[in-house]
Design a protein around this motif. Structure first.
Motif, mmCIF file in Angstrom:
data_model
loop_
_atom_site.group_PDB
_atom_site.id
_atom_site.type_symbol
_atom_site.label_atom_id
_atom_site.label_comp_id
_atom_site.label_asym_id
_atom_site.label_seq_id
_atom_site.Cartn_x
_atom_site.Cartn_y
_atom_site.Cartn_z
ATOM 1 N N MET A 1 0.843 -1.186 0.000
ATOM 2 C CA MET A 1 0.000 0.000 0.000
ATOM 3 C C MET A 1 0.881 1.239 0.000
ATOM 4 O O MET A 1 1.765 1.386 0.826
ATOM 5 C CB MET A 1 -0.891 -0.018 1.251
ATOM 6 C CG MET A 1 -1.719 1.228 1.407
ATOM 7 S SD MET A 1 -2.890 1.170 2.791
ATOM 8 C CE MET A 1 -1.792 1.104 4.192
ATOM 9 N N SER A 69 -7.333 2.976 4.530
ATOM 10 C CA SER A 69 -6.543 1.823 4.076
ATOM 11 C C SER A 69 -7.457 0.669 3.672
ATOM 12 O O SER A 69 -7.168 -0.049 2.720
ATOM 13 C CB SER A 69 -5.517 1.387 5.127
ATOM 14 O OG SER A 69 -6.135 0.792 6.236
ATOM 15 N N HIS A 73 -7.557 -0.915 -0.118
ATOM 16 C CA HIS A 73 -7.427 -2.348 -0.419
ATOM 17 C C HIS A 73 -8.622 -2.853 -1.227
ATOM 18 O O HIS A 73 -8.457 -3.661 -2.146
ATOM 19 C CB HIS A 73 -7.251 -3.152 0.859
ATOM 20 C CG HIS A 73 -5.892 -2.997 1.479
ATOM 21 N ND1 HIS A 73 -4.729 -3.352 0.840
ATOM 22 C CD2 HIS A 73 -5.517 -2.496 2.676
ATOM 23 C CE1 HIS A 73 -3.690 -3.086 1.617
ATOM 24 N NE2 HIS A 73 -4.145 -2.554 2.733
ATOM 25 N N GLN A 74 -9.832 -2.366 -0.895
ATOM 26 C CA GLN A 74 -11.019 -2.787 -1.642
ATOM 27 C C GLN A 74 -10.920 -2.334 -3.098
ATOM 28 O O GLN A 74 -11.251 -3.094 -4.013
ATOM 29 C CB GLN A 74 -12.289 -2.216 -0.998
ATOM 30 C CG GLN A 74 -12.633 -2.858 0.321
ATOM 31 C CD GLN A 74 -13.872 -2.239 0.962
ATOM 32 O OE1 GLN A 74 -14.418 -1.242 0.502
ATOM 33 N NE2 GLN A 74 -14.313 -2.831 2.061
ATOM 34 N N GLU A 76 -8.103 -1.528 -4.747
ATOM 35 C CA GLU A 76 -6.998 -2.232 -5.413
ATOM 36 C C GLU A 76 -7.444 -3.615 -5.887
ATOM 37 O O GLU A 76 -7.021 -4.081 -6.950
ATOM 38 C CB GLU A 76 -5.784 -2.344 -4.489
ATOM 39 C CG GLU A 76 -5.009 -1.049 -4.394
ATOM 40 C CD GLU A 76 -3.746 -1.153 -3.553
ATOM 41 O OE1 GLU A 76 -2.862 -0.320 -3.764
ATOM 42 O OE2 GLU A 76 -3.644 -2.062 -2.688
#
Length: 104
Positions: A1, A69, A73-74, A76
């Motif tokens: 990340m 964050s 992530h969701q 990405e």
């Protein structure tokens, strides 16, 4: 990340750099204080993913950096590669950049 500091975000804002800022906090949090970013609460980030730019850097922020964050992530997982998490969120912005901004 990938992450970005509040100072780096301030520099981007001050220089007029072309990027998108997305705030994933809840309505009442955004209304209390915000940095002018697009408001998409975390619960709706995938539903409104079409509003997230793919052609320029996107900085995602929240109160402390945790929800942003999760949003990062969701997104990405949906194929986004241009996302940055704002380290420390609006709490860090208040502590390091603008002590007059309201936080809770």
């Amino acid at each position: 990340m990938k992450e970005i500091s509040v100072q780096e975000l301030k520099d981007k804002l001050d220089s007029g750099e072309d990027f998108q800022l997305i705030d994933v906090r809840e309505d009442f949090e955004y209304e209390t204080s915000n940095l002018g970013g697009k408001h998409i609460p975390l619960g709706g980030i995938l539903i409104e993913a079409d509003q997230v730019a793919k052609d320029k850097p996107v900085v995602i922020m929240c109160r402390s950096g945790k929800r942003s964050s999760v949003a990062l992530h969701q997104l990405e997982a949906q194929g986004y590669t241009n996302l940055y998490n704002l380290t420390g969120g609006i709490l860090a912005w208040q502590a390091q950049i603008d002590p007059t901004i309201s936080v809770y």
